[in-house]
Design a protein around this motif. Structure first.
Motif, PDB file in Angstrom:
ATOM      1  N   GLY A 247       0.809  -1.181   0.009  1.00 29.96           N
ATOM      2  CA  GLY A 247       0.073  -0.062   0.023  1.00 29.96           C
ATOM      3  C   GLY A 247       1.022   1.212  -0.124  1.00 29.96           C
ATOM      4  O   GLY A 247       1.794   1.452  -0.782  1.00 29.96           O
ATOM      5  N   LEU A 248       0.570   2.219   0.970  1.00 29.88           N
ATOM      6  CA  LEU A 248       1.403   3.336   0.946  1.00 29.88           C
ATOM      7  C   LEU A 248       2.648   3.170   2.191  1.00 29.88           C
ATOM      8  O   LEU A 248       3.388   4.271   2.112  1.00 29.88           O
ATOM      9  CB  LEU A 248       0.580   4.622   1.223  1.00 29.88           C
ATOM     10  CG  LEU A 248      -0.599   4.672   0.463  1.00 29.88           C
ATOM     11  CD1 LEU A 248      -1.452   5.951   0.862  1.00 29.88           C
ATOM     12  CD2 LEU A 248      -0.184   5.141  -0.915  1.00 29.88           C
ATOM     13  N   ARG A 249       2.639   1.890   2.646  1.00 33.60           N
ATOM     14  CA  ARG A 249       3.822   1.918   3.631  1.00 33.60           C
ATOM     15  C   ARG A 249       4.849   1.884   2.939  1.00 33.60           C
ATOM     16  O   ARG A 249       5.025   1.202   1.743  1.00 33.60           O
ATOM     17  CB  ARG A 249       3.483   0.812   4.571  1.00 33.60           C
ATOM     18  CG  ARG A 249       2.279   0.926   5.607  1.00 33.60           C
ATOM     19  CD  ARG A 249       2.287  -0.212   6.430  1.00 33.60           C
ATOM     20  NE  ARG A 249       2.673  -1.818   5.672  1.00 33.60           N
ATOM     21  CZ  ARG A 249       1.799  -2.682   5.479  1.00 33.60           C
ATOM     22  NH1 ARG A 249       0.473  -2.484   5.912  1.00 33.60           N
ATOM     23  NH2 ARG A 249       2.151  -3.671   4.751  1.00 33.60           N
ATOM     24  N   GLY A 250       6.189   2.395   3.579  1.00 30.91           N
ATOM     25  CA  GLY A 250       7.356   2.398   2.714  1.00 30.91           C
ATOM     26  C   GLY A 250       7.260   3.208   1.642  1.00 30.91           C
ATOM     27  O   GLY A 250       6.601   4.060   1.354  1.00 30.91           O
ATOM     28  N   SER A 251       8.533   2.978   0.845  1.00 30.83           N
ATOM     29  CA  SER A 251       8.605   3.849  -0.369  1.00 30.83           C
ATOM     30  C   SER A 251       8.127   3.326  -1.623  1.00 30.83           C
ATOM     31  O   SER A 251       8.395   3.925  -2.611  1.00 30.83           O
ATOM     32  CB  SER A 251      10.002   4.035  -0.522  1.00 30.83           C
ATOM     33  OG  SER A 251      10.857   2.872  -0.799  1.00 30.83           O
ATOM     34  N   ALA A 252       7.602   2.054  -1.817  1.00 25.75           N
ATOM     35  CA  ALA A 252       7.261   1.457  -3.030  1.00 25.75           C
ATOM     36  C   ALA A 252       6.097   2.218  -3.805  1.00 25.75           C
ATOM     37  O   ALA A 252       6.623   2.562  -5.083  1.00 25.75           O
ATOM     38  CB  ALA A 252       6.580   0.141  -2.748  1.00 25.75           C
ATOM     39  N   ALA A 253       5.078   2.821  -3.255  1.00 20.58           N
ATOM     40  CA  ALA A 253       3.997   3.708  -3.876  1.00 20.58           C
ATOM     41  C   ALA A 253       4.735   5.020  -4.461  1.00 20.58           C
ATOM     42  O   ALA A 253       4.754   5.325  -5.574  1.00 20.58           O
ATOM     43  CB  ALA A 253       2.966   4.063  -3.044  1.00 20.58           C
TER      44      ALA A 253
ATOM     45  N   GLN B 240      -6.804  -6.349   2.591  1.00 18.05           N
ATOM     46  CA  GLN B 240      -7.089  -5.970   4.123  1.00 18.05           C
ATOM     47  C   GLN B 240      -8.275  -6.009   4.777  1.00 18.05           C
ATOM     48  O   GLN B 240      -9.342  -6.097   3.891  1.00 18.05           O
ATOM     49  CB  GLN B 240      -6.531  -4.239   4.134  1.00 18.05           C
ATOM     50  CG  GLN B 240      -5.260  -4.133   3.613  1.00 18.05           C
ATOM     51  CD  GLN B 240      -4.282  -4.742   4.319  1.00 18.05           C
ATOM     52  OE1 GLN B 240      -4.027  -4.630   5.430  1.00 18.05           O
ATOM     53  NE2 GLN B 240      -3.553  -5.653   3.444  1.00 18.05           N
ATOM     54  N   SER B 241      -8.413  -6.420   5.777  1.00 18.36           N
ATOM     55  CA  SER B 241      -9.558  -6.545   6.510  1.00 18.36           C
ATOM     56  C   SER B 241     -10.475  -5.096   6.775  1.00 18.36           C
ATOM     57  O   SER B 241      -9.737  -4.161   6.906  1.00 18.36           O
ATOM     58  CB  SER B 241      -9.428  -7.337   7.902  1.00 18.36           C
ATOM     59  OG  SER B 241      -8.683  -6.625   8.670  1.00 18.36           O
ATOM     60  N   ILE B 242     -11.588  -5.499   6.657  1.00 14.86           N
ATOM     61  CA  ILE B 242     -12.511  -4.222   6.920  1.00 14.86           C
ATOM     62  C   ILE B 242     -12.175  -3.670   8.340  1.00 14.86           C
ATOM     63  O   ILE B 242     -12.273  -4.342   9.232  1.00 14.86           O
ATOM     64  CB  ILE B 242     -13.878  -4.364   6.912  1.00 14.86           C
ATOM     65  CG1 ILE B 242     -14.154  -4.843   5.364  1.00 14.86           C
ATOM     66  CG2 ILE B 242     -14.807  -3.125   7.256  1.00 14.86           C
ATOM     67  CD1 ILE B 242     -15.771  -5.213   5.082  1.00 14.86           C
ATOM     68  N   GLY B 243     -11.904  -2.145   8.356  1.00 17.40           N
ATOM     69  CA  GLY B 243     -11.629  -1.546   9.478  1.00 17.40           C
ATOM     70  C   GLY B 243     -10.081  -1.556   9.993  1.00 17.40           C
ATOM     71  O   GLY B 243      -9.764  -1.166  10.873  1.00 17.40           O
ATOM     72  N   ALA B 244      -9.270  -1.973   9.095  1.00 19.69           N
ATOM     73  CA  ALA B 244      -7.716  -2.105   9.228  1.00 19.69           C
ATOM     74  C   ALA B 244      -7.136  -0.962   9.421  1.00 19.69           C
ATOM     75  O   ALA B 244      -7.651   0.101   8.821  1.00 19.69           O
ATOM     76  CB  ALA B 244      -7.077  -3.016   8.012  1.00 19.69           C
ATOM     77  N   PRO B 245      -6.304  -0.538  10.271  1.00 16.31           N
ATOM     78  CA  PRO B 245      -5.797   0.754  10.460  1.00 16.31           C
ATOM     79  C   PRO B 245      -5.230   1.194   9.397  1.00 16.31           C
ATOM     80  O   PRO B 245      -4.467   0.439   8.678  1.00 16.31           O
ATOM     81  CB  PRO B 245      -5.017   0.588  11.689  1.00 16.31           C
ATOM     82  CG  PRO B 245      -4.777  -1.018  11.940  1.00 16.31           C
ATOM     83  CD  PRO B 245      -5.726  -1.700  11.133  1.00 16.31           C
ATOM     84  N   GLY B 246      -5.155   2.519   9.258  1.00 19.19           N
ATOM     85  CA  GLY B 246      -4.269   3.322   8.056  1.00 19.19           C
ATOM     86  C   GLY B 246      -4.898   3.000   6.754  1.00 19.19           C
ATOM     87  O   GLY B 246      -4.157   3.447   5.871  1.00 19.19           O
TER      88      GLY B 246
END
Length: 194
Positions: free
Chosen positions: A95-101, A133-139
């Motif tokens: 997702g948006l974690r890290g630098s990949a995006a 991701q599960s519904i309500g997953a943080p972030g």
């Protein structure tokens, strides 16, 4: 140490390959092998080793990092399609974690033809990440926001952008920015209809 300090990349590779003959999925050794191959300028072998690093990864975070490494190597090798595929996999896992995006978007802009980047690939990666991701997953609010902006601003699909915002509002607790984005898009849409 052999590669960086003594300039003995070939000796380092021989040593690393002997360790890998005993433990083929040792991530630390594979990472060092990739580095050593890059130092020697053997990007084909570095990319192959990075591909093995993907297979040796146990977590989504590790796999995303390995796919990102493959993407960068493929880009350096000039294999645009392989780089795009690896970037897409990295974003689908992180997702948006890290630098990949961020790196994927930069690559899309740098390889755009006729001023058009392949935002559909980035959009597909974010969609896959959201689906995993599960519904309500943080972030997840920022991921929905990013996808909506790509759909609306880059791909010109306001209907899909609004749908993603609605889904994000329903599925996440951190949805204030999603509500604001939706209000702005609806306001702009109603003004253009006049």
């Amino acid at each position: 140490i052999l590669t960086d300090n003594l300039g003995e990349a070939n000796a380092a590779i021989d040593l690393l390959e002997s360790v890998l003959s005993e433990d083929t999925h040792n991530r630390d050794v594979l990472a060092l092998l990739v580095h050593s191959e890059v130092v020697l300028g053997r990007l084909d072998k570095a990319a192959a080793a990075a591909g093995t690093l993907v297979d040796a990864s146990e977590t989504d975070e590790q796999r995303a990092e390995a796919h990102l490494q493959v993407a960068k190597l493929e880009a350096r090798r000039g294999d645009r399609d392989a780089a795009l595929g690896a970037f897409q996999q990295a974003v689908a896992l992180s997702g948006l974690r890290g630098s990949a995006a961020t790196e994927f978007k930069a690559f899309l802009m740098s390889t755009a033809t006729d001023g058009r980047a392949q935002w559909d690939l980035y959009s597909a990666a974010l969609t896959e990440y959201i689906g995993s991701q599960s519904i309500g997953a943080p972030g997840m609010g920022p991921v929905h926001l990013e996808l909506a902006r790509v759909l609306g601003d880059q791909l010109g699909d306001q209907t899909q952008a609004l749908n993603v915002l609605r889904q994000g509002i329903a599925a996440t607790e951190d949805n204030d920015l999603l509500r604001l984005e939706m209000a702005q898009r609806l306001r702009i849409g109603s003004q253009s209809e006049r």
